[in-house]
Scaffold this motif. Structure first.
Motif, PDB file in Angstrom:
ATOM      1  N   SER A 185      49.524 -17.846  16.416  1.00  0.00           N
ATOM      2  CA  SER A 185      50.648 -17.050  16.926  1.00  0.00           C
ATOM      3  C   SER A 185      50.473 -16.723  18.405  1.00  0.00           C
ATOM      4  O   SER A 185      51.451 -16.679  19.160  1.00  0.00           O
ATOM      5  N   THR A 186      49.223 -16.528  18.840  1.00  0.00           N
ATOM      6  CA  THR A 186      48.979 -16.221  20.253  1.00  0.00           C
ATOM      7  C   THR A 186      49.240 -17.436  21.135  1.00  0.00           C
ATOM      8  O   THR A 186      49.877 -17.333  22.195  1.00  0.00           O
ATOM      9  N   LEU A 187      48.754 -18.596  20.694  1.00  0.00           N
ATOM     10  CA  LEU A 187      48.889 -19.793  21.519  1.00  0.00           C
ATOM     11  C   LEU A 187      50.302 -20.352  21.515  1.00  0.00           C
ATOM     12  O   LEU A 187      50.705 -21.023  22.467  1.00  0.00           O
ATOM     13  N   THR A 188      51.062 -20.104  20.442  1.00  0.00           N
ATOM     14  CA  THR A 188      52.429 -20.630  20.371  1.00  0.00           C
ATOM     15  C   THR A 188      53.479 -19.614  20.796  1.00  0.00           C
ATOM     16  O   THR A 188      54.661 -19.938  20.806  1.00  0.00           O
ATOM     17  N   PRO A 225      51.617 -13.586  26.115  1.00  0.00           N
ATOM     18  CA  PRO A 225      50.503 -12.906  25.449  1.00  0.00           C
ATOM     19  C   PRO A 225      49.234 -12.952  26.283  1.00  0.00           C
ATOM     20  O   PRO A 225      48.968 -13.945  26.954  1.00  0.00           O
ATOM     21  N   ARG A 226      48.460 -11.894  26.217  1.00  0.00           N
ATOM     22  CA  ARG A 226      47.147 -11.866  26.843  1.00  0.00           C
ATOM     23  C   ARG A 226      46.151 -12.457  25.849  1.00  0.00           C
ATOM     24  O   ARG A 226      45.750 -11.792  24.891  1.00  0.00           O
ATOM     25  N   VAL A 227      45.780 -13.697  26.104  1.00  0.00           N
ATOM     26  CA  VAL A 227      45.028 -14.463  25.111  1.00  0.00           C
ATOM     27  C   VAL A 227      43.719 -13.762  24.759  1.00  0.00           C
ATOM     28  O   VAL A 227      43.397 -13.594  23.577  1.00  0.00           O
ATOM     29  N   GLY A 228      42.967 -13.352  25.773  1.00  0.00           N
ATOM     30  CA  GLY A 228      41.685 -12.714  25.498  1.00  0.00           C
ATOM     31  C   GLY A 228      41.828 -11.441  24.681  1.00  0.00           C
ATOM     32  O   GLY A 228      41.140 -11.257  23.667  1.00  0.00           O
ATOM     33  N   MET A 232      40.707 -10.851  20.759  1.00  0.00           N
ATOM     34  CA  MET A 232      39.811  -9.750  20.408  1.00  0.00           C
ATOM     35  C   MET A 232      40.444  -8.837  19.370  1.00  0.00           C
ATOM     36  O   MET A 232      39.788  -8.382  18.424  1.00  0.00           O
ATOM     37  N   MET A 233      41.736  -8.582  19.527  1.00  0.00           N
ATOM     38  CA  MET A 233      42.436  -7.723  18.566  1.00  0.00           C
ATOM     39  C   MET A 233      42.479  -8.383  17.191  1.00  0.00           C
ATOM     40  O   MET A 233      42.211  -7.743  16.172  1.00  0.00           O
ATOM     41  N   PHE A 234      42.819  -9.687  17.151  1.00  0.00           N
ATOM     42  CA  PHE A 234      42.871 -10.379  15.859  1.00  0.00           C
ATOM     43  C   PHE A 234      41.477 -10.532  15.263  1.00  0.00           C
ATOM     44  O   PHE A 234      41.325 -10.528  14.032  1.00  0.00           O
ATOM     45  N   PHE A 235      40.455 -10.682  16.131  1.00  0.00           N
ATOM     46  CA  PHE A 235      39.086 -10.743  15.622  1.00  0.00           C
ATOM     47  C   PHE A 235      38.719  -9.435  14.929  1.00  0.00           C
ATOM     48  O   PHE A 235      38.180  -9.435  13.817  1.00  0.00           O
ATOM     49  N   ALA A 236      39.021  -8.319  15.600  1.00  0.00           N
ATOM     50  CA  ALA A 236      38.733  -7.015  15.000  1.00  0.00           C
ATOM     51  C   ALA A 236      39.556  -6.801  13.735  1.00  0.00           C
ATOM     52  O   ALA A 236      39.065  -6.278  12.731  1.00  0.00           O
ATOM     53  N   LEU A 237      40.833  -7.223  13.800  1.00  0.00           N
ATOM     54  CA  LEU A 237      41.694  -7.074  12.626  1.00  0.00           C
ATOM     55  C   LEU A 237      41.197  -7.931  11.467  1.00  0.00           C
ATOM     56  O   LEU A 237      41.176  -7.480  10.310  1.00  0.00           O
TER      57      LEU A 237
END
Length: 774
Positions: A40-43, A458-461, A465-470
């Motif tokens: 979702s971030t990359l697209t 979107p701010r990829v980094g 990080m947010m999706f990693f934590a989620l």
């Protein structure tokens, strides 16, 4: 404090064990959420933000002309200007200038001008090379050239399309009002600080060029409106002064002409000194009267602006100057109330009590301003009346002069008054013109918008990080939730407090003790080939516990389970073989007449078996008892009967079991599951002890409870529970004997968790590699 540390260590150990046991839940949820977030971030569509800074200060060139505005609070003035910047009229003008209401379906088509004389609609543009044909909704057609302005009959177009191509595009023209909400939603206007007069304006769009153009065009439109507002008073005053100058000049020329003719006619050239003094004083008083009349005009204009429109705000009345401190103070209060009302209307409607209260205070303040202005106007009128009386007295003195001198004095008086008024009006006109020319408004652009190079969303980094934590959080939640909802028995501790039955043995998972290889049924169920491993030790431990079970000698056991496929046949055959190895003459009887397994384990046919012996008296006992090895025999199930429960409840079965008890040292009966059919309950009366096999991680505790209760209802002699297929990682943290077996023997324990996954992956890679190499 010394006793609390072990409790924390145990709790931490249990948490580690939970994660180690359910690591697949964690990784499944983690990978799914993280991949979804990554995709979702990359697209996601890139959003660009253009921003500018604007300073709101004092109106340049307007301090003298609009003096009362200098008393207004700076912070509230900035709040008011922010609301003006975000107003619908300003944004609508931006939409018109940039033609944002003209929406082509081809992103390659650029619209620089699209002015219509009729309402919008759908237009079709067909181009080939540098020439295009635009067809309107009324089928009217215009020929355009790439990037060239076309203007005819009030229509104006300027479009740009790809030159080295031909194509067709649809252009939709929507009302400006429909586009304004979308622009407002992406626009942000705020102060740079609480007490700052710097306004930060930003706009977000998928097109960086359009984002920059919207911000800069918004600045241009606002500054133009701002200059017009602050120069409105000067414009109105100039118009009034120009009319008065024209009329005064005409009057002055006419009087001077009459004065010249009268002097020629009468011969009077100069008046006496006393009469000249009277005329000078009259001229001075009449000049004062003119000034009072102009001030009265300004007061009347402000009164008219306040009383004839309920919705007039300070921006409407600010174009009129009244030099009165009380009026200035009331105007400041009116400004505060208008700002508060605007803030409330952003959240509530006109009918809300808070808005109604502010509106009532605004009306009250207006009424006070009107009362003060009426008092100022009355004072001006009284001064005019006083001046009129003085002028009348001097007129009476002039009327006492002789006719010829009186006529000359009247003409000189008129000429002197008109000349003074004319000079005063010229002076005021020049001052007003200079003030208007010097008026630049109170807005100054500090930083205009520039073309944004990198997207803000979107701010990829940050997103990763947010999706990693989620993903980590949901993975942990999935593990804890699965652990909470899992009612299966993994270790004996899971049954403590719910089932008051001892655990006689813990049988490890066969695939783990075999190095992780998948075993056949015969390999899994027989320990003959194993001389030294934890699986054999578990059977020896179970054999020892059975030896000392009950009072006296116990040699008949019924092996059952709550449900099917829990490994009861495996346990039955293996414990029988363990007893045989110890020198005990053992026999295994397959009483699971519905789904028999024992014959498959030993690799023989199911017939002849138990059912053949019971149904056919000619089949002797010796014909169904088969020998596997020294001290180990077995009886298969035989043909599948139509009524297994009734068949097992016959006297023939009871006599056969009794004969086996006398002939063999250990008799093990493999029966169907308790919760499935009643066969195990019938057979429980034929043995001395019942063993309940529970498969770790599969059998629910509630199922074990129901099984024990059903056996107790028929007074079955329950000997204990056998935990089967227990994983090493479930045994490790609880310190069971098999964990210490690995330490004592020096053997490598079976891999668990990530090690097990890595070993399986390595094995699969080697298998594929061998296949390709072969």
């Amino acid at each position: 404090m010394a006793q609390a540390r072990p409790q924390k260590e145990v709790l931490f150990s249990e948490l580690i064990q939970i994660f180690n046991r359910r690591i697949h839940y964690f990784f499944s949820v983690f990978v799914v959420i993280f991949i979804v977030g990554l995709v979702s971030t990359l697209t996601r569509e890139r959003i660009y933000q253009a921003s500018a800074k604007l300073e709101i200060g004092e109106p340049v060139g307007q301090r003298d002309f609009l003096g009362y505005l200098s008393s207004l609070g700076q912070a509230r003035r900035v709040d008011t200007e922010i609301e003006i910047i975000k107003s619908r009229s300003i944004i609508a003008e931006v939409v018109r200038r940039l033609h944002l209401n003209v929406i082509p379906d081809d992103p390659r088509l650029k619209v620089y001008a699209f002015d219509l004389t009729r309402p919008g609609g759908s237009y079709i543009l067909r181009w080939k090379g540098n020439t295009a044909w635009l067809k309107g909704p009324d089928h009217q057609q215009w020929e355009l050239h790439n990037g060239v302005v076309f203007q005819k009959d009030g229509m104006r177009f300027q479009l740009e399309w790809p030159e080295a191509a031909s194509g067709v595009a649809s252009i939709r023209v929507v009302p400006v009002e429909n586009v304004v909400p979308r622009i407002s939603g992406n626009l942000e206007v705020k102060k740079a600080g609480t007490m700052s007069n710097i306004v930060w304006i930003s706009y977000r769009d998928t097109d960086p060029v359009r984002a920059m153009n919207v911000v800069n065009t918004l600045l241009d439109v606002y500054r133009q409106k701002n200059r017009e507002k602050w120069s409105q008073a000067a414009s109105q005053t100039l118009q009034f002064l120009e009319k008065q100058i024209e009329r005064t000049r005409a009057s002055l020329e006419m009087v001077e002409s009459q004065l010249d003719r009268w002097r020629e006619k009468t011969g009077y050239v100069q008046l006496s000194g006393e009469v000249s003094n009277i005329i000078d004083r009259l001229s001075d008083f009449e000049m004062r009267k003119v000034e009072l009349e102009m001030r009265e005009r300004e007061v009347n204009s402000l009164l008219e602006a306040l009383t004839h429109s309920e919705n007039n705000t300070l921006s409407t009345v600010s174009s009129i100057s009244v030099d009165d401190p009380i009026v200035n103070s009331l105007l400041q209060r009116l400004t505060d109330l208008e700002v508060q009302k605007g803030a409330l209307l952003a959240e509530y409607t006109e009918a809300h009590p808070a808005v109604q209260n502010i509106q009532a205070r605004i009306r009250e303040t207006r009424e006070k301003i009107v009362d003060v202005l009426n008092g100022v106007r009355d004072g001006i009128r009284k001064k005019k009346q006083s001046l009129s009386r003085i002028i009348a007295r001097y007129d009476a003195q002039l009327r006492a002069l002789p006719e010829a001198e009186r006529r000359l004095a009247r003409l000189e008086r008129m000429a002197k008054v008109n000349e003074g008024i004319y000079t005063y009006l010229l002076q005021k006109h020049e001052e007003t013109r200079i003030a208007k020319a010097a008026t630049l408004g109170n807005a100054r652009v500090i930083d205009p918008a520039v073309l944004p190079r990198t997207p803000v969303e979107p701010r990829v980094g940050r997103s990763l990080m947010m999706f990693f934590a989620l993903a980590f959080l949901f993975g942990v939640t999935a593990v804890l939730l699965a652990e909470h909802l899992d009612d299966t028995a993994r270790t004996p501790e899971d049954l403590q407090g719910r089932v008051n039955i001892p655990v006689l043995g813990i049988i490890p998972l066969a695939s783990e003790v075999s190095g992780g290889k998948r075993l056949s049924r015969r390999d899994v169920c027989l320990i003959k080939s194993r001389r030294k491993d934890v699986f054999l030790e578990s059977m020896r431990t179970l054999r020892t516990n059975l030896k000392y079970l009950g009072e006296g000698t116990v040699n008949s056991f019924l092996v059952t389970s709550p449900g099917g496929m829990e490994g009861k046949s495996t346990v039955t055959v293996n414990i029988a073989y363990a007893c045989a190895v110890a020198g005990l003459k053992s026999v295994v009887v397959d009483c699971d007449l519905r789904k028999p397994v024992v014959h498959r384990i030993f690799g023989v046919k199911r017939t002849p078996g138990l059912t053949d012996f019971i149904v056919d008296p000619e089949v002797g006992k010796e014909g169904i008892i088969r020998h596997f090895s020294d001290n180990l025999s077995f009886v298969t199930a035989g043909e599948k009967p139509p009524n297994p429960t009734e068949l097992l409840n016959t006297d023939s079965v009871k006599r056969f079991i009794e004969e086996l008890k006398r002939e063999f040292d250990m008799v093990f009966i493999d029966s169907p599951p308790v919760l499935a059919v009643a066969d195990a309950l019938v057979l429980s009366s034929l043995v001395e002890q019942v063993l309940v096999v529970v498969e770790a991680r599969r059998t629910r505790v509630s199922e074990v409870e129901n099984t024990i209760n059903m056996l107790k209802n028929v007074s079955a002699p329950i000997g204990g529970i056998v935990f089967n297929r227990v994983r090493y990682k479930d045994l490790h943290p609880y310190g069971y004997n098999y964990y210490y077996y690995y330490e004592y023997t020096g053997e490598e324990p079976p891999p668990t968790g990530l090690k097990r996954i890595a070993k399986r992956v390595k094995r699969e890679v080697e298998r594929v590699k061998r296949r390709y190499e072969g």
